[in-house]
Design an enzyme around this catalytic site. Structure first.
Site, PDB file in Angstrom:
ATOM      1  N   SER A 137      30.777  44.469  47.819  1.00 33.58           N
ATOM      2  CA  SER A 137      29.796  44.945  46.842  1.00 33.58           C
ATOM      3  C   SER A 137      28.255  43.958  47.197  1.00 33.58           C
ATOM      4  O   SER A 137      28.346  43.369  48.321  1.00 33.58           O
ATOM      5  CB  SER A 137      30.310  43.310  46.184  1.00 33.58           C
ATOM      6  OG  SER A 137      29.722  43.364  44.584  1.00 33.58           O
ATOM      7  N   TYR A 150      33.163  35.864  43.498  1.00 33.72           N
ATOM      8  CA  TYR A 150      33.076  36.777  43.583  1.00 33.72           C
ATOM      9  C   TYR A 150      31.768  37.495  44.982  1.00 33.72           C
ATOM     10  O   TYR A 150      32.746  37.917  46.027  1.00 33.72           O
ATOM     11  CB  TYR A 150      32.375  37.938  42.438  1.00 33.72           C
ATOM     12  CG  TYR A 150      32.651  38.577  42.496  1.00 33.72           C
ATOM     13  CD1 TYR A 150      33.779  39.760  42.491  1.00 33.72           C
ATOM     14  CD2 TYR A 150      31.543  39.943  43.080  1.00 33.72           C
ATOM     15  CE1 TYR A 150      33.814  40.864  42.866  1.00 33.72           C
ATOM     16  CE2 TYR A 150      31.545  41.417  43.257  1.00 33.72           C
ATOM     17  CZ  TYR A 150      33.035  41.920  43.137  1.00 33.72           C
ATOM     18  OH  TYR A 150      32.674  42.823  43.245  1.00 33.72           O
ATOM     19  N   LYS A 154      33.454  38.617  48.660  1.00 36.72           N
ATOM     20  CA  LYS A 154      32.594  39.458  49.569  1.00 36.72           C
ATOM     21  C   LYS A 154      32.178  39.360  50.599  1.00 36.72           C
ATOM     22  O   LYS A 154      31.852  40.781  52.154  1.00 36.72           O
ATOM     23  CB  LYS A 154      32.093  41.056  48.132  1.00 36.72           C
ATOM     24  CG  LYS A 154      32.846  41.374  46.856  1.00 36.72           C
ATOM     25  CD  LYS A 154      33.840  42.118  47.537  1.00 36.72           C
ATOM     26  CE  LYS A 154      34.514  42.509  46.068  1.00 36.72           C
ATOM     27  NZ  LYS A 154      35.253  43.662  46.776  1.00 36.72           N
TER      28      LYS A 154
END
Length: 259
Positions: A137, A150, A154
Site C-alpha cells: 500500500s 495498517y 505494509k
C-alpha cells in the site's frame, strides 16, 4: 501486451472479495492452468466459483499458522503466488488496542511469511523458478491519519519483499510488491467514502482519482466491473515479461508519491 499463464498454477490469498477476487478471474482469463482462490469465508468462495467455475476454492484462516500450512501443502505445485489477504483497522495512534495490533500483524505480515515459506520451498524443490507478488500500500511509504497499524504492516511487507527477493533470487524466484493508492473495494469504500476524509488525499494525486474500481448499484447489489489499475500491475509482475524485475515496490498511485 498479450500476457498468458499457460501451464502455470496460481495461488491468490484473500480471493473472496475485492482485488483478490478480480485477480483470480483475471488469471483464469489469461489461461492459467489452475487458479487457487484462498479465503477464510466460504460464502465468498462459493459466490466466486459460481461466477467463475474454473477457480479452485481453498478455505483457510490465515491467522491459523498450522491449518494454513496443511491446506497449502495439499495443493501441489504453485508457480505464481499473490499475497493479497489483509486486514484493515483505522484508529488514532493513542487508541491502538493490543488485540487489533495482533490481528493485523498476524494476517498482514505473519501469514504472508507462512504462505510464502510453503510455496517457495516447493518452488526450490522443483527447480523451476516462480514469481511472488505481495499486495502492499502507499500507506507503507507515508503517514496517513489513523493508519498507524495498517501502514506499519505494509511497511513490513515492503521490507520482507526485498529480503525475500535477495534470498530466493538465486533460485530464479522473483518477489515484488504492488503499492496501490486507495482502491474502492468494500474495504476501501468503508474507510475512504467520506468526502471530508478523501478530498485532501485526492488533491495530492496529480491524476485526481483513486485506483479504478467501478461500482454499479442495482437493487442494493454491488457489482465490480473493473479493477484494472492494480490487477494489470500484478499480472505484469507475475509474467515472464517482467523477468528482470525483482525486489521492487511498484506504486500504483497516480503520482501521489511524486508530490
Amino acid at each position: 501486451m498479450n500476457l498468458t499463464f499457460e501451464n502455470k498454477c496460481v495461488l491468490i490469498t484473500g480471493a473472496g472479495r475485492g482485488i483478490g477476487r478480480e485477480l483470480a478471474k483475471a488469471f483464469v482469463k489469461c489461461k492459467a492452468k489452475t487458479v487457487f482462490g484462498l479465503s477464510r469465508t466460504n460464502t465468498h468462495l462459493q459466490k466466486l466459483v459460481l461466477e467463475q467455475p474454473a477457480i479452485v476454492p481453498v478455505y483457510a484462516d490465515l491467522a491459523d499458522w498450522d491449518l494454513t500450512r496443511y491446506a497449502l501443502e495439499c495443493l501441489g505445485p504453485i508457480d505464481i503466488l499473490v499475497n493479497n489477504a489483509a486486514e484493515s483497522t483505522t484508529e488514532p495512534f493513542l487508541d491502538i488496542k493490543p488485540e487489533n495490533f495482533d490481528r493485523m500483524f498476524n494476517v498482514n505480515v505473519k501469514s504472508l511469511i507462512n504462505v510464502s515459506q510453503v510455496v517457495i520451498k516447493g518452488m526450490i524443490t522443483r527447480n523451476e523458478g516462480g514469481s511472488i507478488v505481495n499486495i502492499s500500500s502507499q500507506a507503507s511509504k507515508l503517514a496517513l491519519w489513523n493508519h498507524t497499524l495498517y501502514g506499519a504492516t505494509k511497511a513490513a511487507v515492503d521490507s520482507i519483499t526485498k529480503a525475500m527477493a535477495l534470498e530466493v533470487g538465486q533460485h530464479n524466484i522473483r518477489v515484488n510488491a504492488v503499492n496501490p493508492t486507495v482502491v474502492m473495494t468494500d474495504m476501501g469504500r468503508k474507510v475512504w467514502s467520506d468526502p471530508q476524509k478523501n478530498q485532501p488525499l485526492l488533491d495530492r494525486i496529480p491524476l485526481h482519482k483513486f485506483a479504478a474500481v467501478s461500482f454499479l448499484n442495482i437493487f442494493d447489489v454491488i457489482h465490480i466491473s473493473e479493477v484494472e489499475d492494480v490487477v494489470n500491475a500484478v499480472l505484469f509482475l507475475s509474467s515472464d515479461k517482467a523477468k528482470m524485475i525483482n525486489g521492487v515496490t511498484l506504486s500504483v498511485d497516480g503520482g501521489f508519491l511524486a508530490c
